[in-house]
Design a protein around this motif. Structure first.
Motif, PDB file in Angstrom:
ATOM      1  N   SER A  85      17.258  20.392 -20.852  1.00 16.89           N
ATOM      2  CA  SER A  85      17.178  19.496 -22.002  1.00 16.89           C
ATOM      3  C   SER A  85      16.100  19.955 -22.975  1.00 16.89           C
ATOM      4  O   SER A  85      16.293  19.940 -24.193  1.00 16.89           O
ATOM      5  CB  SER A  85      16.882  18.066 -21.557  1.00 16.89           C
ATOM      6  N   GLN A 109      17.575  20.133 -14.807  1.00 17.59           N
ATOM      7  CA  GLN A 109      18.216  19.420 -15.910  1.00 17.59           C
ATOM      8  C   GLN A 109      17.197  19.059 -16.982  1.00 17.59           C
ATOM      9  O   GLN A 109      17.491  19.141 -18.180  1.00 17.59           O
ATOM     10  CB  GLN A 109      18.925  18.171 -15.394  1.00 17.59           C
ATOM     11  N   GLU A 110      15.992  18.678 -16.577  1.00 18.38           N
ATOM     12  CA  GLU A 110      14.932  18.393 -17.539  1.00 18.38           C
ATOM     13  C   GLU A 110      14.568  19.643 -18.336  1.00 18.38           C
ATOM     14  O   GLU A 110      14.404  19.589 -19.555  1.00 18.38           O
ATOM     15  CB  GLU A 110      13.698  17.844 -16.827  1.00 18.38           C
ATOM     16  N   GLN A 111      14.442  20.768 -17.645  1.00 15.10           N
ATOM     17  CA  GLN A 111      14.121  22.023 -18.322  1.00 15.10           C
ATOM     18  C   GLN A 111      15.239  22.427 -19.279  1.00 15.10           C
ATOM     19  O   GLN A 111      14.971  22.936 -20.369  1.00 15.10           O
ATOM     20  CB  GLN A 111      13.860  23.127 -17.300  1.00 15.10           C
ATOM     21  N   ARG A 151      14.872  18.503 -11.903  1.00 15.09           N
ATOM     22  CA  ARG A 151      13.879  19.309 -12.632  1.00 15.09           C
ATOM     23  C   ARG A 151      14.565  20.342 -13.520  1.00 15.09           C
ATOM     24  O   ARG A 151      14.178  20.528 -14.680  1.00 15.09           O
ATOM     25  CB  ARG A 151      12.934  19.990 -11.641  1.00 15.09           C
TER      26      ARG A 151
END
Length: 66
Positions: free
Chosen positions: A44, A40-42, A38
């Motif tokens: 990105s 890492q998604e944020q 989560r």
């Protein structure tokens, strides 16, 4: 049970994570990996939205600095 969690949290963050998941190491690791995904998604999304002028060329990365 919450009082016990608070006491453990003051001692060691690893023990606190384990206590939060009832002492189940597999559940603790799974939750931490999901948190990592989560974040890492944020990261990105933030990286895509940031302008280079705002950061003077620096862009956040997923690498750890040691």
């Amino acid at each position: 049970m919450l009082a016990e969690r608070d006491k453990i949290a003051d001692i060691n963050p690893v023990n606190a994570a384990m206590a939060w998941h009832g002492g189940d190491p597999r559940a603790t690791i799974e939750a931490l990996l999901q948190d990592c995904i989560r974040l890492q998604e944020q990261l990105s999304i933030a990286k895509a939205c940031m302008g280079k002028g705002y950061t003077r060329g620096w862009m956040p990365g997923a690498e750890f600095e040691q």
